[in-house]
Design an enzyme around this catalytic site. Structure first.
Site, PDB file in Angstrom:
ATOM      1  N   ASP A  44      -2.119-115.781  -5.062  1.00  0.00           N
ATOM      2  CA  ASP A  44      -2.936-116.023  -3.853  1.00  0.00           C
ATOM      3  C   ASP A  44      -2.177-116.585  -2.644  1.00  0.00           C
ATOM      4  O   ASP A  44      -2.667-117.498  -1.971  1.00  0.00           O
ATOM      5  CB  ASP A  44      -4.113-116.962  -4.193  1.00  0.00           C
ATOM      6  CG  ASP A  44      -5.071-116.353  -5.212  1.00  0.00           C
ATOM      7  OD1 ASP A  44      -4.846-115.209  -5.639  1.00  0.00           O
ATOM      8  OD2 ASP A  44      -6.043-117.030  -5.589  1.00  0.00           O
ATOM      9  N   HIS A  70     -20.447-113.841  -1.632  1.00  0.00           N
ATOM     10  CA  HIS A  70     -19.961-114.412  -2.897  1.00  0.00           C
ATOM     11  C   HIS A  70     -20.595-115.774  -3.188  1.00  0.00           C
ATOM     12  O   HIS A  70     -20.785-116.595  -2.284  1.00  0.00           O
ATOM     13  CB  HIS A  70     -18.435-114.556  -2.865  1.00  0.00           C
ATOM     14  CG  HIS A  70     -17.837-114.792  -4.209  1.00  0.00           C
ATOM     15  ND1 HIS A  70     -17.406-116.025  -4.611  1.00  0.00           N
ATOM     16  CD2 HIS A  70     -17.652-113.953  -5.258  1.00  0.00           C
ATOM     17  CE1 HIS A  70     -16.951-115.931  -5.857  1.00  0.00           C
ATOM     18  NE2 HIS A  70     -17.088-114.687  -6.267  1.00  0.00           N
ATOM     19  N   HIS A  80     -13.914-117.723   2.486  1.00  0.00           N
ATOM     20  CA  HIS A  80     -12.460-117.470   2.472  1.00  0.00           C
ATOM     21  C   HIS A  80     -12.177-116.148   1.789  1.00  0.00           C
ATOM     22  O   HIS A  80     -12.958-115.690   0.953  1.00  0.00           O
ATOM     23  CB  HIS A  80     -11.737-118.611   1.744  1.00  0.00           C
ATOM     24  CG  HIS A  80     -12.083-118.691   0.282  1.00  0.00           C
ATOM     25  ND1 HIS A  80     -13.234-119.313  -0.166  1.00  0.00           N
ATOM     26  CD2 HIS A  80     -11.479-118.197  -0.814  1.00  0.00           C
ATOM     27  CE1 HIS A  80     -13.293-119.203  -1.480  1.00  0.00           C
ATOM     28  NE2 HIS A  80     -12.252-118.513  -1.903  1.00  0.00           N
ATOM     29  N   LYS A 136      -9.016-110.314  -7.460  1.00  0.00           N
ATOM     30  CA  LYS A 136      -9.968-111.019  -8.335  1.00  0.00           C
ATOM     31  C   LYS A 136     -11.016-111.726  -7.483  1.00  0.00           C
ATOM     32  O   LYS A 136     -10.794-111.974  -6.300  1.00  0.00           O
ATOM     33  CB  LYS A 136      -9.217-112.026  -9.208  1.00  0.00           C
ATOM     34  CG  LYS A 136      -8.517-113.053  -8.347  1.00  0.00           C
ATOM     35  CD  LYS A 136      -7.721-114.026  -9.153  1.00  0.00           C
ATOM     36  CE  LYS A 136      -7.046-115.039  -8.275  1.00  0.00           C
ATOM     37  NZ  LYS A 136      -7.963-115.857  -7.462  1.00  0.00           N
ATOM     38  N   CYS A 151      -6.330-121.810  -8.866  1.00  0.00           N
ATOM     39  CA  CYS A 151      -5.923-120.521  -9.420  1.00  0.00           C
ATOM     40  C   CYS A 151      -4.651-120.596 -10.251  1.00  0.00           C
ATOM     41  O   CYS A 151      -4.526-119.889 -11.249  1.00  0.00           O
ATOM     42  CB  CYS A 151      -5.836-119.488  -8.307  1.00  0.00           C
ATOM     43  SG  CYS A 151      -7.497-119.117  -7.700  1.00  0.00           S
TER      44      CYS A 151
HETATM   45  C1  VGL Z   1      -8.740-120.604  -4.962  1.00  0.00           C
HETATM   46  C2  VGL Z   1     -10.517-121.933  -4.390  1.00  0.00           C
HETATM   47  C3  VGL Z   1     -11.318-120.838  -4.242  1.00  0.00           C
HETATM   48  C4  VGL Z   1      -7.291-120.518  -5.325  1.00  0.00           C
HETATM   49  C5  VGL Z   1      -9.546-119.492  -4.829  1.00  0.00           C
HETATM   50  O1  VGL Z   1      -6.653-119.483  -5.041  1.00  0.00           O
HETATM   51  O2  VGL Z   1      -6.766-121.501  -5.908  1.00  0.00           O
HETATM   52  N1  VGL Z   1      -9.239-121.827  -4.753  1.00  0.00           N
HETATM   53  N2  VGL Z   1     -10.832-119.622  -4.456  1.00  0.00           N
HETATM   54 ZN    ZN Z   2     -11.923-117.910  -3.861  1.00  0.00          ZN
END
Ligand code: VGL
Ligand code: ZN
Length: 208
Positions: free
Chosen positions: A13, A57, A86, A111, A156
């Site tokens: 990410d 979402h 986000h 994902k 994540c």
């Molecule tokens: C993530 C919060 C919400 C991450 C993803 O990539 O850690 N954190 N969505």
């Molecule tokens: Zn997220």
């Protein structure tokens, strides 16, 4: 020498929304980029992930009237942190950070596409059952070692590393190539302890 032949680097990410100035900017998140760019060549396969949510979402606070960002609620029996909007699919916020070198990435996993469940891990959705396909990819290539880098350490990266070790991979987190959200307070420290207690090795990129 830690690194073996059949290994994969998971770049988690590294997207605009998780970098400073983004919708869910992680402090110093962009500082992982030069580290990740410098180590990619050491790996047999490099896999990158993108958090990739539809507008409606369930993890977005604005989809729960009366709730606020960072509130923790229960949805379908799972605890859920409510985030600012986000990484909406197809938006600039969901793009990889422009400084991340993506030209040598072998596989991109997206994902969090199911509106009804979050997916912190790159292996499974938060039900811990529904797979993204990453495990099959790694097994198909006889990969035994997984190294993780990226954002966010306490979400994540944590969930992905816990799945990696649960699925039987030798699992390493490259600590200098990760940054965390730290919500709630001390969450990064808690995440690192959880990793260590589950046999995940925390190393620096210099040890590769
Ligand atoms: C993530 C919060 C919400 C991450 C993803 O990539 O850690 N954190 N969505
Ligand atoms: Zn997220």
């Amino acid at each position: 020498m830690i690194i073996k032949k059949k290994n994969a680097l998971l770049v988690v990410d590294v997207q605009n929304d998780f970098c400073p100035g983004g919708a869910l900017g992680v402090k110093d998140g962009d500082q992982v980029i030069p580290v990740i760019n410098n180590i990619q060549h050491k790996f047999y396969k490099v896999v990158a992930t993108q958090d990739w949510h539809p507008e409606h979402h369930m993890s977005f606070a604005k989809n729960h009237p009366g709730k606020n960002v960072y509130d923790i609620i229960e949805v379908n029996g799972l605890e859920q942190v409510l985030w600012p909007v986000h990484c909406v699919m197809g938006t600039t916020g969901a793009d990889f950070h422009p400084e991340l070198n993506i030209k040598n990435i072998h596989l991109i996993i997206r994902k969090g596409t199911n509106p009804d469940i979050d997916s912190y891990s790159t292996f499974t959705e938060n039900d811990k059952k529904t797979e993204t396909g990453l495990q099959g990819y790694l097994r198909g290539l006889d990969i035994t070692q997984v190294f993780l880098a990226g954002l966010a350490t306490d979400y994540c990266v944590l969930y992905s590393s816990m799945d990696a070790v649960r699925f039987g991979f030798e699992t390493y987190v490259l600590i200098d190539a990760c940054r965390g959200v730290d919500v709630p307070e001390h969450n990064i420290e808690l995440a690192l302890n959880t990793m260590k207690n589950n046999g995940i090795k925390i190393i620096t990129s210099g040890e590769l």
